[in-house]
Enzyme design. Sequence first.
Site, PDB file in Angstrom:
ATOM      1  CG  HIS A  82     -61.378   4.269 -43.664  1.00 53.47           C
ATOM      2  ND1 HIS A  82     -62.285   4.221 -44.701  1.00 53.47           N
ATOM      3  CD2 HIS A  82     -61.385   3.035 -43.111  1.00 53.47           C
ATOM      4  CE1 HIS A  82     -62.839   3.017 -44.764  1.00 53.47           C
ATOM      5  NE2 HIS A  82     -62.301   2.269 -43.811  1.00 53.47           N
TER       6      HIS A  82
ATOM      7  CB  CYS B 206     -46.055  19.437  -6.998  1.00 57.04           C
ATOM      8  SG  CYS B 206     -46.203  20.824  -8.101  1.00 57.04           S
TER       9      CYS B 206
ATOM     10  CD  GLU C 262     -49.821   1.797 -23.042  1.00 56.98           C
ATOM     11  OE1 GLU C 262     -50.536   2.794 -23.189  1.00 56.98           O
ATOM     12  OE2 GLU C 262     -48.925   1.734 -22.194  1.00 56.98           O
TER      13      GLU C 262
ATOM     14  CD1 TRP D  48     -44.826  18.337 -14.492  1.00 59.51           C
ATOM     15  CD2 TRP D  48     -46.742  19.460 -14.250  1.00 59.51           C
ATOM     16  NE1 TRP D  48     -45.505  18.273 -15.682  1.00 59.51           N
ATOM     17  CE2 TRP D  48     -46.676  18.952 -15.569  1.00 59.51           C
ATOM     18  CE3 TRP D  48     -47.858  20.209 -13.885  1.00 59.51           C
ATOM     19  CZ2 TRP D  48     -47.673  19.160 -16.505  1.00 59.51           C
ATOM     20  CZ3 TRP D  48     -48.857  20.423 -14.815  1.00 59.51           C
ATOM     21  CH2 TRP D  48     -48.760  19.900 -16.109  1.00 59.51           C
TER      22      TRP D  48
ATOM     23  CE  LYS E   3     -46.123   3.827 -22.022  1.00 58.42           C
ATOM     24  NZ  LYS E   3     -47.328   3.636 -21.291  1.00 58.42           N
TER      25      LYS E   3
ATOM     26  CD  GLU F  67     -45.819   7.797 -21.714  1.00 57.14           C
ATOM     27  OE1 GLU F  67     -46.199   6.639 -21.544  1.00 57.14           O
ATOM     28  OE2 GLU F  67     -46.216   8.742 -21.017  1.00 57.14           O
TER      29      GLU F  67
ATOM     30  NE  ARG G 269     -46.942  13.584  -6.274  1.00 53.85           N
ATOM     31  CZ  ARG G 269     -48.154  13.070  -6.333  1.00 53.85           C
ATOM     32  NH1 ARG G 269     -48.298  11.784  -6.479  1.00 53.85           N
ATOM     33  NH2 ARG G 269     -49.223  13.824  -6.246  1.00 53.85           N
TER      34      ARG G 269
ATOM     35  CG  ASN H 157     -49.708  17.993  -5.389  1.00 54.92           C
ATOM     36  OD1 ASN H 157     -49.783  18.466  -6.509  1.00 54.92           O
ATOM     37  ND2 ASN H 157     -50.129  16.775  -5.090  1.00 54.92           N
ATOM     38  N   GLY H 158     -51.198  21.149  -5.785  1.00 55.46           N
ATOM     39  CA  GLY H 158     -52.601  21.447  -6.075  1.00 55.46           C
ATOM     40  C   GLY H 158     -52.709  22.819  -6.716  1.00 55.46           C
TER      41      GLY H 158
ATOM     42  CE  LYS I  83     -46.362   6.059 -12.663  1.00 56.70           C
ATOM     43  NZ  LYS I  83     -46.217   5.284 -13.902  1.00 56.70           N
TER      44      LYS I  83
HETATM   45  O1  M6R Z   1     -52.814   7.266 -12.732  1.00 61.32           O
HETATM   46  P1  M6R Z   1     -53.701   7.085 -13.923  1.00 61.32           P
HETATM   47  O2  M6R Z   1     -53.751   5.690 -14.391  1.00 61.32           O
HETATM   48  O3  M6R Z   1     -55.060   7.658 -13.726  1.00 61.32           O
HETATM   49  O4  M6R Z   1     -53.001   7.939 -15.057  1.00 61.32           O
HETATM   50  C1  M6R Z   1     -53.608   8.141 -16.301  1.00 61.32           C
HETATM   51  C2  M6R Z   1     -52.621   8.670 -17.313  1.00 61.32           C
HETATM   52  O5  M6R Z   1     -52.150   9.912 -16.918  1.00 61.32           O
HETATM   53  C3  M6R Z   1     -51.431   7.720 -17.482  1.00 61.32           C
HETATM   54  O6  M6R Z   1     -51.865   6.439 -17.836  1.00 61.32           O
HETATM   55  C4  M6R Z   1     -50.466   8.227 -18.555  1.00 61.32           C
HETATM   56  O7  M6R Z   1     -51.088   8.205 -19.805  1.00 61.32           O
HETATM   57  C5  M6R Z   1     -49.213   7.359 -18.539  1.00 61.32           C
HETATM   58  N1  M6R Z   1     -48.114   8.101 -18.001  1.00 61.32           N
HETATM   59  C6  M6R Z   1     -48.794   6.885 -19.850  1.00 61.32           C
HETATM   60  O8  M6R Z   1     -47.668   6.090 -19.771  1.00 61.32           O
END
Ligand code: M6R
Length: 609
Positions: free
Chosen positions: A505, A2, A482, A71, A486, A489, A27, A97-98, A604
Amino acid sequence: MCGIIGYVGNKNAMPILVNSLKKLDYRGYDSAGISTLEDELYTFKDEGEIRVLEKSIPDMPGTLGIGHTRWATHGGVCKENAHPQLSGSGKIAVVHNGIIANFGTLRENLKEDGYTFKSETDTEVVAHLVEKYYKGDLEEATRRALKDIEGSYALAVMCKDEKNRIVAARKGSPLILGIGENENFATSDISAIIEHTNKVFFLDDGEIASITNDGMCITDLDGITIEKEVSIIDWTYKDVEKAGYAHYMLKEIHEQPRVVHQAVLGRISEVDASVKFEELDGFKPFFSSLEEISIVACGTSYYAGMYGKYVIESMAETQVKVELATEYSQYIPIIFNNIEKKLMIAITQSGETADTLVAIKRAKNVGTKILVISNSPGSTASRLADWTILCKSGPEIGVAATKTFTSQLTVLYLIALYLGQLKKTIGAHHASELIKKLKSIPQAIQNVLDQSDEIKRCASGIKGISSMFFIGRKNNYPIALEGALKLKEISYIHAEGFSAGELKHGPFALLTEKTPVVALCNRCNSYEKMLSSIVEIKARNAPVIAVADADDNEIKKYVDKVLKVPPASVDLSPMLNTIVCQLFAYHVADYNGCPIDKPRNLAKSVTVE
Ligand code: M6R
């Protein structure tokens, strides 16, 4: 998750709030809302992204207001659960937010006092509580309400009877106060206000701000005034614009030559080719005697941490453990002995990831020194840390981390060199070679970006597949992970990353002609072993796309498609392979019409555990 925004000034608040919410919608984007105040308190909320609200919102008068992009945590996605949440009489409006941990008990108590609830949110209890305690002073009422509340919050509150003030408070969720000319702001993220001001106060936990158009007063929960230093943020509004790109993600991918350059800038002494971190000045004895480093992070930052382990162990000969912050906070026991020779490195782009913050606090409680690598000046993580090294990537708006990942890799490479030099595991000549190679990376990244069309063509072939795999070894193993993250997601295609040797394996069982495999096989890095894995994969009929050195003329004999990167060292090829994976994921997602900057169900910064 949020995003919240509050504005008090002399301009019409509504368009300013809408505009700020657009910058915050990474957010959370399942519903949004705004309240403004003139003679009346006006509130408008809608389901969907802020762009939906923008189309339907009526003119709302008033030069102060609050806004929210959600969110969902407590309660489904609907107008009633969107913020601002109003008190029973409609006099108090709150954005939050929280998570209010004791909202169930508070809700029952308030019901007994005769308050009725219109939403399923935890935030509504805050609105009712502030109204309950309101006796003509919004700040006092908020302070009193906060004494009843357990949990985390960044709040902005306004009251129909107070026409020139909003009250903001923070515990556990980020809140930044922006200082403008005859206007002031409260927000979850600097990007929401950077076009108005770059002067900010970072609110700390347990602080409350009373904000008017001509000033702000910050106090603690007992009403004691707190003096704070103004911080100047070196971002501009251009950093939060798309600048002609179709998506923020694409813009951020293309910013990477500059971002890597920026992460290195000022950190290398031209005199003796050594790495220096002003941030660590005065602590050389501690860093040179380190015996063990524990890296904690989540998601993409965790993969950067895995890369960090390889470079630190090889350059500085210091043992490194990498833990998922999500697990660290749950199960990993903290070793108490020899704590003065241990360091935790927490990697977090946002500096607000709840799981990472819990891990930091846990380690800090037993006396572990904390170094944070973050892209967010003034974040909660840096405020907890002993030292912060900023990535200096500028704001990253796309939910998928791209440029902040390469800058994390760059900073980790520099840290490895820094420690190697302090511990004398790297000689001066070797250090100068390593630095020279690092300095060539921005141009090498640009060369990869120049092949965007080739990568796009390759992505266009990804149709009708059930799964994809990414494989690499050693420093490129985290890049395989990674790359898969990517792709999944932003394109919603199932993807997994593996160390190439692991496929046999178990995952081999999944290989068919419909499961393409991206193999990161630069010659610097376990090349022969990668070739063996590729041959085995081809024998199972899975198509292979190789990411390989531009001057490797052999690889095409083994694979279906080659995407080329400039040859680089084992420690630096990951940065180049990353760019290929990012562009590949981007174009696959784009071909599939996915909402690239805001993938479903994600936000994010994950500020809940
Ligand atoms: O802000 P942070 O680096 O702590 O966030 C960690 C993960 O939430 C973040 O890297 C997430 O996996 C990414 N959105 C992936 O692209």
